[in-house]
Design an enzyme around this catalytic site. Structure first.
Site, PDB file in Angstrom:
ATOM      1  N   GLY A   1       0.817  -1.205   0.000  1.00 46.24           N
ATOM      2  CA  GLY A   1       0.000   0.000   0.000  1.00 46.24           C
ATOM      3  C   GLY A   1       0.851   1.255   0.000  1.00 46.24           C
TER       4      GLY A   1
ATOM      5  N   ALA B   1      -2.157  -1.296  -4.289  1.00 45.38           N
ATOM      6  CA  ALA B   1      -3.332  -0.419  -4.238  1.00 45.38           C
ATOM      7  C   ALA B   1      -2.967   0.822  -3.444  1.00 45.38           C
ATOM      8  CB  ALA B   1      -4.523  -1.126  -3.596  1.00 45.38           C
ATOM      9  N   SER B   2      -3.492   1.960  -3.853  1.00 45.70           N
ATOM     10  CA  SER B   2      -3.286   3.180  -3.079  1.00 45.70           C
ATOM     11  C   SER B   2      -4.119   3.154  -1.811  1.00 45.70           C
ATOM     12  CB  SER B   2      -3.639   4.412  -3.918  1.00 45.70           C
ATOM     13  OG  SER B   2      -4.976   4.347  -4.372  1.00 45.70           O
TER      14      SER B   2
ATOM     15  N   HIS C   1      -6.074  14.182   5.790  1.00 50.07           N
ATOM     16  CA  HIS C   1      -5.336  13.110   6.444  1.00 50.07           C
ATOM     17  C   HIS C   1      -4.604  13.633   7.679  1.00 50.07           C
ATOM     18  CE1 HIS C   1      -5.897  10.779   2.704  1.00 50.07           C
ATOM     19  NE2 HIS C   1      -5.702   9.729   3.479  1.00 50.07           N
TER      20      HIS C   1
ATOM     21  N   LYS D   1       1.243  12.181   7.561  1.00 50.98           N
ATOM     22  CA  LYS D   1       1.278  11.731   6.169  1.00 50.98           C
ATOM     23  C   LYS D   1       2.257  12.579   5.372  1.00 50.98           C
ATOM     24  CE  LYS D   1      -1.696  10.204   2.385  1.00 50.98           C
ATOM     25  NZ  LYS D   1      -1.023   8.881   2.427  1.00 50.98           N
TER      26      LYS D   1
END
Length: 251
Positions: A75, A101-102, A136, A140
């Site tokens: 991820g 997958a993101s 977020h 991040k």
């Protein structure tokens, strides 16, 4: 299955709990302080390695896992610009397997299907423009998020008047704003907000003079991401090549 974990932060720990709850065995955990364990018998015994690290580390982790014949579920985002061609070649010509997958959330997979469908509808209604906002946590590193970029690319793929995405503004937790709200009309603009410990909120808004249509996915916690990653590992154990969420979920 026998699962190796690459990266043992908050996501890694939650994936560990979820995998064990689904009767899988964690045979090896690799983090920044024990990189030598890539060469261990325990790592080589894994059916699948689940990798959640950083944009700078991900590609190297894939190579080390592939060198031991271990399939990877990842991820991590931010590595594709430089390395996507190499990864695609390894998976198509050299027998390697990567499920990337993101975002592994089942809810995001459903949201993505709705997003693609809505974009195709909106292709016929030029009075609506579209933009996106993603929120977020402050830890991040990338902005916009990989999930937001994937969603924006899906929108552009369904609308003739959009040919890609553009980075808009980023509002940091301290109130600092970077970026610009000025953009090419042919791009899907993604604005970012960083605050607190938000797991992830993605909002897509179509706006016209008459009205607006908004769809939102709001993650309450990381449990949905962890379950999706383990489901992807179960899928990857039985499949090969370059795999994505759309292979696993036929929406």
């Amino acid at each position: 299955m026998k699962i190796a974990l690459i990266g043992y932060g908050k996501m890694g720990r939650m994936i560990e709990q979820t995998a064990i709850a689904r009767n899988h065995e964690i045979v090896c955990i690799i983090d920044v302080d024990n990189q030598q364990d890539f060469d261990s018998e325990a790592f080589a015994s894994a059916d699948v390695a689940i990798e959640f690290t950083s944009p700078t580390a991900a590609y190297g982790n894939y190579l080390r896992a592939f060198s031991h014949g271990v399939k990877v579920v990842s991820g991590s985002t931010g590595w594709m610009k430089e390395h996507s061609d190499d990864v695609r070649r390894m998976c198509s010509e050299e027998g390697k397997t990567l499920f990337w997958a993101s975002n592994f959330s089942i809810g995001v997979a459903i949201f993505s299907a709705v997003n693609r469908y809505l974009a195709r509808i909106m292709n016929g209604f030029a009075q609506y423009d579209v933009e996106m906002e993603e929120v977020h946590h402050i830890h991040k590193l990338d902005a916009p998020s990989g999930t937001a970029i994937t969603l924006a690319e899906e929108i552009a793929g369904g609308m003739d008047r959009k040919d890609g995405w553009a980075k808009g503004t980023t509002l940091e937790a301290d109130g600092t704003v970077t970026g610009s709200s000025v953009h090419d009309a042919g791009k899907v603009v993604i604005n970012s907000i960083r605050r607190g410990e938000v797991p992830g909120i993605h909002t897509i808004r179509y706006d016209s003079e008459a009205d607006s249509i908004t769809i939102t996915h709001d993650a309450h916690n990381r449990s949905g991401f962890a379950l999706g990653a383990v489901l992807a590992a179960e899928y990857t154990a039985e499949h090969s090549g370059l795999l994505t969420i759309s292979d696993m979920f036929k929406f």
